[in-house]
Design a protein around this motif. Structure first.
Motif, short mmCIF file in Angstrom:
data_model
loop_
_atom_site.label_atom_id
_atom_site.label_comp_id
_atom_site.label_asym_id
_atom_site.label_seq_id
_atom_site.Cartn_x
_atom_site.Cartn_y
_atom_site.Cartn_z
N THR A 34 66.19 60.08 30.89
CA THR A 34 65.94 59.31 32.10
C THR A 34 64.79 59.92 32.87
OG1 THR A 34 66.87 58.59 34.22
CG2 THR A 34 67.69 60.68 33.34
N ASP A 72 63.13 49.35 43.18
CA ASP A 72 62.37 49.99 42.09
C ASP A 72 63.28 50.90 41.26
OD1 ASP A 72 60.09 48.71 42.88
OD2 ASP A 72 59.32 50.40 44.04
N GLN A 76 64.32 50.53 37.36
CA GLN A 76 64.11 51.63 36.42
C GLN A 76 65.38 51.92 35.64
OE1 GLN A 76 62.34 55.09 38.20
NE2 GLN A 76 62.77 56.40 36.45
N GLU A 80 66.09 51.55 31.50
CA GLU A 80 66.56 52.65 30.67
C GLU A 80 67.91 52.35 30.01
OE1 GLU A 80 64.28 56.21 33.15
OE2 GLU A 80 66.45 56.03 33.30
#
Length: 211
Positions: A34, A72, A76, A80
């Protein structure tokens, strides 16, 4: 401990700074890779800002589909591989101070029992974080009071003007951490820097200009 009772692939704890309207990740656990890391900062969403003062009604614990992410950080997390997560608010003294999230790469993995457990974890964590914050605030106030007392003592130890300015900035640094500082005095219609510290870090040219 939480991994034994909640089936998550990622967990994170973030706290908010109300004055700056930004969050900071305190901890991030992921069984894969990550880009999110402890210490990383992120802006609070507009919804979080608007509802900051009424956390109990505005931020109930809930299961969120990553596809609905609008921030955001949420986008993200989705990129992932997280498809769903439990979002549990950290509330202390009726104030939202952050979130703890448990994310999964599998759909329909979380149950109401998992949500209830996450709520218990969030409640305990919020109390601990708030107590830690209060302790740090009290310690900072004590340090400020001690620095101000020593400033007063320092001013009484010498009549040399330059020494007084030096002692003043040295003691102020204990109450207000700084990298550079200066003291400007008004002389008639002009302002002049009489003493400066820390400008060497910006290069000799800068240091000479403020000296």
């Amino acid at each position: 401990f939480a991994a034994q009772i909640i089936p998550f692939n990622r967990a994170s704890v973030a706290v908010f700074d109300k004055m700056k309207f930004e969050g900071t990740f305190l901890a991030v656990i992921d069984d894969g890779e990550t880009a999110v890391s402890p210490g990383q900062k992120f802006p609070m969403s507009e919804i979080d800002k608007q509802n900051f003062e009424s956390p109990e009604t505005t931020f109930p614990i809930r299961i969120v589909a990553a596809k609905d992410a609008y921030t955001d950080i949420g986008k993200q997390i989705k990129a992932e591989g997280i498809v769903v997560y439990i979002k549990a608010p950290l509330i202390a003294q009726n104030q939202l101070i952050g979130f703890i999230n448990f994310g999964s790469r599998q759909k329909d993995v979380f149950t109401e029992e998992h949500v209830a457990i996450a709520q218990e974890i969030a409640t305990s964590l919020a109390i601990g974080l708030q107590q830690s914050r209060l302790y740090l605030m009290e310690r900072h106030q004590r340090e400020q009071a001690e620095a101000l007392r020593k400033i007063g003592e320092s001013l009484n130890t010498t009549l040399n003007f330059d020494e007084i300015l030096n002692l003043l900035l040295d003691q102020v640094s204990r109450a207000i951490p700084y990298e550079s500082a200066n003291i400007i005095l008004i002389e008639g219609d002009n302002a002049k820097i009489h003493y400066a510290q820390g400008y060497e870090r910006y290069g000799q040219d800068v240091a000479r200009k403020v000296s």
